[in-house]
Design a protein around this motif. Structure first.
Motif, mmCIF file in Angstrom:
data_model
loop_
_atom_site.group_PDB
_atom_site.id
_atom_site.type_symbol
_atom_site.label_atom_id
_atom_site.label_comp_id
_atom_site.label_asym_id
_atom_site.label_seq_id
_atom_site.Cartn_x
_atom_site.Cartn_y
_atom_site.Cartn_z
ATOM 1 N N PHE B 15 0.853 -1.185 0.000
ATOM 2 C CA PHE B 15 0.000 0.000 0.000
ATOM 3 C C PHE B 15 0.887 1.233 0.000
ATOM 4 O O PHE B 15 1.865 1.298 0.736
ATOM 5 C CB PHE B 15 -0.907 0.030 1.236
ATOM 6 C CG PHE B 15 -2.002 -0.989 1.187
ATOM 7 C CD1 PHE B 15 -3.096 -0.799 0.364
ATOM 8 C CD2 PHE B 15 -1.938 -2.135 1.959
ATOM 9 C CE1 PHE B 15 -4.115 -1.735 0.317
ATOM 10 C CE2 PHE B 15 -2.956 -3.076 1.910
ATOM 11 C CZ PHE B 15 -4.044 -2.869 1.088
ATOM 12 N N ALA B 24 1.754 -5.143 3.184
ATOM 13 C CA ALA B 24 0.721 -5.794 3.982
ATOM 14 C C ALA B 24 0.800 -7.309 3.857
ATOM 15 O O ALA B 24 0.512 -8.037 4.797
ATOM 16 C CB ALA B 24 -0.662 -5.311 3.561
ATOM 17 N N SER B 44 -5.026 -9.612 14.386
ATOM 18 C CA SER B 44 -5.587 -8.547 13.563
ATOM 19 C C SER B 44 -4.465 -7.719 12.930
ATOM 20 O O SER B 44 -3.491 -7.370 13.597
ATOM 21 C CB SER B 44 -6.471 -7.668 14.449
ATOM 22 O OG SER B 44 -6.872 -6.544 13.752
ATOM 23 N N GLY B 45 -4.550 -7.481 11.637
ATOM 24 C CA GLY B 45 -3.539 -6.695 10.939
ATOM 25 C C GLY B 45 -2.428 -7.534 10.345
ATOM 26 O O GLY B 45 -1.467 -6.998 9.790
ATOM 27 N N SER B 46 -2.544 -8.856 10.425
ATOM 28 C CA SER B 46 -1.460 -9.701 9.926
ATOM 29 C C SER B 46 -1.534 -9.940 8.418
ATOM 30 O O SER B 46 -0.655 -10.576 7.847
ATOM 31 C CB SER B 46 -1.461 -11.043 10.673
ATOM 32 O OG SER B 46 -2.721 -11.668 10.581
ATOM 33 N N GLY B 47 -2.589 -9.452 7.761
ATOM 34 C CA GLY B 47 -2.647 -9.544 6.310
ATOM 35 C C GLY B 47 -3.589 -10.605 5.766
ATOM 36 O O GLY B 47 -3.569 -10.890 4.569
ATOM 37 N N LYS B 48 -4.455 -11.150 6.622
ATOM 38 C CA LYS B 48 -5.358 -12.225 6.185
ATOM 39 C C LYS B 48 -6.366 -11.718 5.154
ATOM 40 O O LYS B 48 -6.518 -12.289 4.065
ATOM 41 C CB LYS B 48 -6.115 -12.797 7.408
ATOM 42 C CG LYS B 48 -5.208 -13.216 8.555
ATOM 43 C CD LYS B 48 -5.973 -13.814 9.725
ATOM 44 C CE LYS B 48 -6.907 -12.845 10.429
ATOM 45 N NZ LYS B 48 -6.212 -11.776 11.182
ATOM 46 N N SER B 49 -7.054 -10.629 5.501
ATOM 47 C CA SER B 49 -8.077 -10.107 4.592
ATOM 48 C C SER B 49 -7.459 -9.629 3.285
ATOM 49 O O SER B 49 -7.974 -9.911 2.197
ATOM 50 C CB SER B 49 -8.826 -8.941 5.235
ATOM 51 O OG SER B 49 -9.459 -9.357 6.400
ATOM 52 N N VAL B 50 -6.356 -8.904 3.397
ATOM 53 C CA VAL B 50 -5.721 -8.347 2.207
ATOM 54 C C VAL B 50 -5.313 -9.464 1.247
ATOM 55 O O VAL B 50 -5.468 -9.351 0.031
ATOM 56 C CB VAL B 50 -4.518 -7.456 2.600
ATOM 57 C CG1 VAL B 50 -3.686 -7.098 1.382
ATOM 58 C CG2 VAL B 50 -5.008 -6.194 3.294
#
Ligand SMILES: Nc1ncnc2c1ncn2[C@@H]1O[C@H](COP(=O)(O)OP(=O)(O)O)[C@@H](O)[C@H]1O
Ligand SMILES: [Mg+2]
Lengths: 311, 269
Positions: B15, B24, B44-50
């Motif tokens: 990003f 990310a 949370s924030g570890s890049g799973k969704s991205v």
């Protein structure tokens, strides 16, 4: 939905009562006496005190304020706004005979601002940060910072005198409506464009738009079916609030373009201190204003089911 | 070994923010086999969704690079817009974390469901309406026929997530991605949603990627798991193996943070 509309109509009554009270009090606080003015107009300034006292009694000006207010309100409720001092005609008739011209102007002005502002805002949102966005937004700021009367005069100068495409003044034919409604609409188009842009950008970032993309919707369908309605909600709200400005704008526009409308009637009534006419016209315009706001709220409820269902 | 349904090699997502570039997702590679449930866990924030949004091609403003993203028989890395649209919703369904904001507030549930049939299967009118009712019945929304006219705000969170699931599986996709589908829900509802998901998975023969930061969810539903930490996969393997014998200190700390309900119930008769 019907229940909602009924409820909203009932809510208008106290609002209009309050407006009538304020208009009445302002009119009575202003210096000048309608009876004196009436006699001055009729008999060229030769006012005998007896005649004046007689007329004051006749017009009910000696009654207590509460009684006078009651006469005004009960008259207004039955559609009787009294007679103009200068023209000696019923105020309501004078307003109604000029109303369609003003409504036409306001509606076409609104239409112009939507037709120009909404696509401009959508385009700017789609090209956020690019040069098209910059151009659209510069235009909208320009539009918003130009005074209505100046824009009107420039339009008359360019399109009526130089090019001769449209008439400069008057107001019965269709093409005499073009310049006034354009000048009225362009001023609001800038506001609409900026609102539409920011609203669309915000909606584009919403979770349900991401859901739409994940569902495989094309950008066009996503915009039309999912984005637009959501993005229009704040625009409609603000336009409703802006309608007061629009009415004020018709006053100026009608004067610049010499259109025979309610706005111009009010201006000339104020200049000639025709109190019943001013009082009646202001109450009338206030009624129009709250009615339009009601219509906006109904559109708003139609756009947003959460309001329709009272949540 | 058969070819994987989804195969990702060296996926990296950057990003570009005001304060420089953030990575990310940093060189992620994994396979998803037909019919299996793969869990992706990590804080949370570890890049799973991205990671999953990149696979779906839903990251407009990010820099996505990879050696290879191969899914549903196609090269997704170089797929054009039209080709990707035919895959999204049709071959790969996706469910998001927050059911309160993931449905369009101004459209009826029915409209949001039927458009899946409309755009992917060319159905309309009574056929798509019937399909929508069947779907709602399938995910356990009561009186489905009358609820089609309702708007999302008239549904509870759990019911909305059922509608989201119905939408995601409407076209019987090969892969279902569930991104923290129970995180925003009450504990009692969570179990029902997970049950619906695994039921649908076996009924439709879908492969499922279950993203969660909750190892309790993973233990019940997944075959294999990946552990992500700051954009990288730090550990992967069969769920039972990883739970029994975590290799990495990070995984051990994740496991230690989970209250072991299964052990407690065994100990108290
Ligand atoms: N649109 C975005 N712009 C910038 N950074 C983002 C964006 N989306 C996610 N990130 C960053 O990417 C990292 C991974 O996010 P994400 O995949 O959402 O985490 P999670 O594992 O909780 O799903 C986070 O540090 C987040 O701040
Ligand atoms: Mg996430």
């Amino acid at each position: 939905m019907q229940l909602y509309v009924m409820g909203r109509i009932v809510q208008l009554i106290p609002v209009l009562l309050l407006v009538s009270l304020i208009v009445f009090l302002i009119m009575h606080a202003l210096p000048g006496d309608p009876a004196t003015l009436m006699l001055a107009g009729a008999e060229g300034g030769m006012t005998s005190p007896e005649r004046l006292a007689e007329l004051r009694e006749q017009m009910g000006l000696n009654d207590p304020l509460v009684v006078q207010y009651w006469h005004f309100v009960s008259g207004a409720a039955t559609g009787d706004l009294g007679n103009s001092i200068r023209f000696r005609e019923p105020v309501l008739q004078m307003i109604l005979s000029r109303l369609d011209s003003t409504v036409e102007l306001a509606l076409f002005g609104l239409l112009c601002s939507l037709v120009i502002g909404v696509p401009l805002g959508l385009l700017a949102a789609a090209r956020q940060g690019g040069w098209i966005d910059a151009v659209c937004m510069s235009l909208s700021y320009l539009g918003a910072s130009i005074p209505v009367y100046w824009l009107g005069l420039m339009m008359i100068f360019v399109f009526a005198f130089n090019l001769g495409w449209f008439p400069a003044s008057g107001g019965t034919s269709w093409n005499s409506l073009v310049l006034p409604s354009l000048s009225l609409g362009l001023i609001n188009a800038g506001l609409v464009a900026r609102l539409m842009r920011s609203s669309m950008i915000e909606v584009n970032g919403e979770d349900y738009m991401r859901t739409g993309r994940a569902k495989g919707l094309s950008p066009g369908l996503l915009l039309r079916r999912h984005g637009l309605k959501n993005a229009l909600i704040p625009v409609v709200t603000i336009l409703g609030l802006q309608f007061g400005n629009m009415l004020a704008g018709t006053v100026v526009t009608e004067t610049v373009f010499s259109r025979p409308g309610v706005g111009r009637l009010v201006v000339s009534a104020i200049l000639s201190k025709d109190y019943p006419l001013v009082q009646g016209a202001v109450l009338f315009l206030a009624t129009v204003y709250v009615t339009v706001n009601l219509i906006v709220d109904i559109i708003y409820a139609w756009l947003d089911p959460r309001i329709r269902y009272g949540r | 070994m058969t070819a994987a349904l989804l195969s990702i090699r060296n996926l990296t997502v950057r990003f570009h923010g005001e304060r420089g570039e953030t990575v990310a997702v940093d060189g992620v590679s994994f396979d998803l086999n037909a019919g299996e449930t793969l869990a992706i866990v990590g804080e949370s924030g570890s890049g799973k969704s991205v990671t999953m949004l990149a696979v779906m091609g839903l990251l407009a403003k990010a820099g996505v690079t990879a050696d290879n993203i191969f899914g549903c028989g196609r090269n997704l890395l170089n797929a054009g817009d039209v080709e990707m649209r035919a895959i999204r919703g049709r071959q790969i369904g996706m469910i998001f974390q927050d059911p309160m904001t993931s449905l369009n507030p101004v459209l009826t549930i029915g409209r949001q469901l039927t458009e899946m049939f409309e755009i992917h299967l060319g159905l309309s009118g009574a056929a798509s309406r019937k399909g929508a009712i069947d779907l709602l019945n399938l995910v356990g929304v009561p009186s489905a026929g009358t609820r089609l006219k309702d708007y999302p705000h008239q549904f509870s969170g759990g019911m909305r997530q059922r509608v989201m699931i119905a939408m995601a599986v409407a076209c019987k996709p090969q892969i279902l991605i569930a991104d923290e589908p129970t995180t925003a829900l009450d504990v009692t509802i969570q179990a029902q949603i997970l049950e619906i998901l695994s039921g649908l998975q076996s009924e439709f023969g879908m492969a499922m990627i279950m993203i969660s930061h909750d190892l309790g969810v993973v233990a019940g539903i997944a075959d294999r798991m990946l552990v992500m930490h700051s954009g990288r996969i730090v550990e992967q393997g069969l769920v039972d193996d990883v739970f029994a014998n975590p290799q990495m200190p990070y995984t051990r700390s994740l496991l230690a943070a989970v209250p072991r309900f299964d052990l407690e119930t065994e100990m108290t008769p």
